[in-house]
Write an enzyme that holds these catalytic residues in place. Sequence first.
Site, PDB file in Angstrom:
ATOM      1  N   CYS A  45      14.213   4.056 -33.122  1.00 13.78           N
ATOM      2  CA  CYS A  45      13.992   2.803 -32.389  1.00 13.78           C
ATOM      3  C   CYS A  45      12.596   2.788 -31.781  1.00 13.78           C
ATOM      4  CB  CYS A  45      15.059   2.638 -31.311  1.00 13.78           C
ATOM      5  SG  CYS A  45      14.930   1.087 -30.394  1.00 13.78           S
ATOM      6  N   CYS A  46      12.209   3.905 -31.151  1.00 19.30           N
ATOM      7  CA  CYS A  46      10.863   3.983 -30.570  1.00 19.30           C
ATOM      8  C   CYS A  46       9.793   3.829 -31.659  1.00 19.30           C
ATOM      9  CB  CYS A  46      10.674   5.311 -29.841  1.00 19.30           C
ATOM     10  SG  CYS A  46      11.565   5.469 -28.269  1.00 19.30           S
ATOM     11  N   CYS A  78      11.447   0.638 -21.348  1.00 22.53           N
ATOM     12  CA  CYS A  78      12.420  -0.335 -21.841  1.00 22.53           C
ATOM     13  C   CYS A  78      13.629  -0.373 -20.899  1.00 22.53           C
ATOM     14  CB  CYS A  78      12.876   0.037 -23.244  1.00 22.53           C
ATOM     15  SG  CYS A  78      11.608  -0.186 -24.506  1.00 22.53           S
ATOM     16  N   CYS A  84      16.718   1.943 -21.442  1.00 15.81           N
ATOM     17  CA  CYS A  84      16.434   3.383 -21.517  1.00 15.81           C
ATOM     18  C   CYS A  84      15.812   3.940 -20.247  1.00 15.81           C
ATOM     19  CB  CYS A  84      15.511   3.663 -22.708  1.00 15.81           C
ATOM     20  SG  CYS A  84      16.261   3.217 -24.282  1.00 15.81           S
ATOM     21  N   CYS A 108       8.227   9.333 -26.509  1.00 16.91           N
ATOM     22  CA  CYS A 108       8.632   8.263 -27.411  1.00 16.91           C
ATOM     23  C   CYS A 108       7.887   8.281 -28.736  1.00 16.91           C
ATOM     24  CB  CYS A 108       8.428   6.915 -26.740  1.00 16.91           C
ATOM     25  SG  CYS A 108       6.763   6.673 -26.142  1.00 16.91           S
TER      26      CYS A 108
END
Length: 234
Positions: free
Chosen positions: A109-110, A192, A195, A221
Amino acid sequence: MALDGKIAATRALLAQAASDGPAALANSLSAEDMVLTHMIASAGLPITVFTLDTGMLPPESLELIDAAQDRWGLAIDIYRPDADAVAAYAANRGSAYAFYESLEARKACCAIRKVEPLGRALAGKKAWITGMRREQAESRAGLEPVEVDAARRMMKYNPLADWTWDDVVAYAAAHDVPMNALYARGYVSIGCGPCTRALRPGEHPRSARWWWEQDGAGKECGLHVTPISEGASA
Ligand code: SF4
């Protein structure tokens, strides 16, 4: 070193980055990056300022973009993730929030929401600037003010490397730097929304990020790959 000395050193490094440029500041909408944005704007340095709007930023962070632009009259370029890649992640993994399920899923995702847009933001640049500080995480304990980002083949400046959190707060207060409203709610790290959480009593500051993962050097990340300190062989 007293704060005045750190400020002078930081201004000198920003000027050096500008002369090594084209250079860009990656503004994560943290207090550190707002301090650097203020220094760049007040000195009129030819340094691009950009932020990565991952699509998961909390509203308090998004509000800060307009606040900084209005106050200092500079443009903050916004880079967003590739929409097709975001959609494919959710479709293939069953949810846009699959990053809670494993370290691999979180880093994937990162990679989509942060690392790829960062690559676009830094295209054509010779130097980039971050607001990272040594005390933020064990993985940042060896942070140098000037490094070679070998993976990206460019210089990387961390002019706040030796600043403490108190230094950041003192500079922000002295120069009326707008602060992310999340700090007043116990946040020590800006990232985010899904997170990042407010810090609990006794927790290490990095515990506020990806709190469901084990503490350690893996809590990054992917934006900050292992660099080579200036002076070392590249
Ligand atoms: S911090 Fe969380 S939401 Fe943001 S890009 Fe990484 S995994 Fe995705």
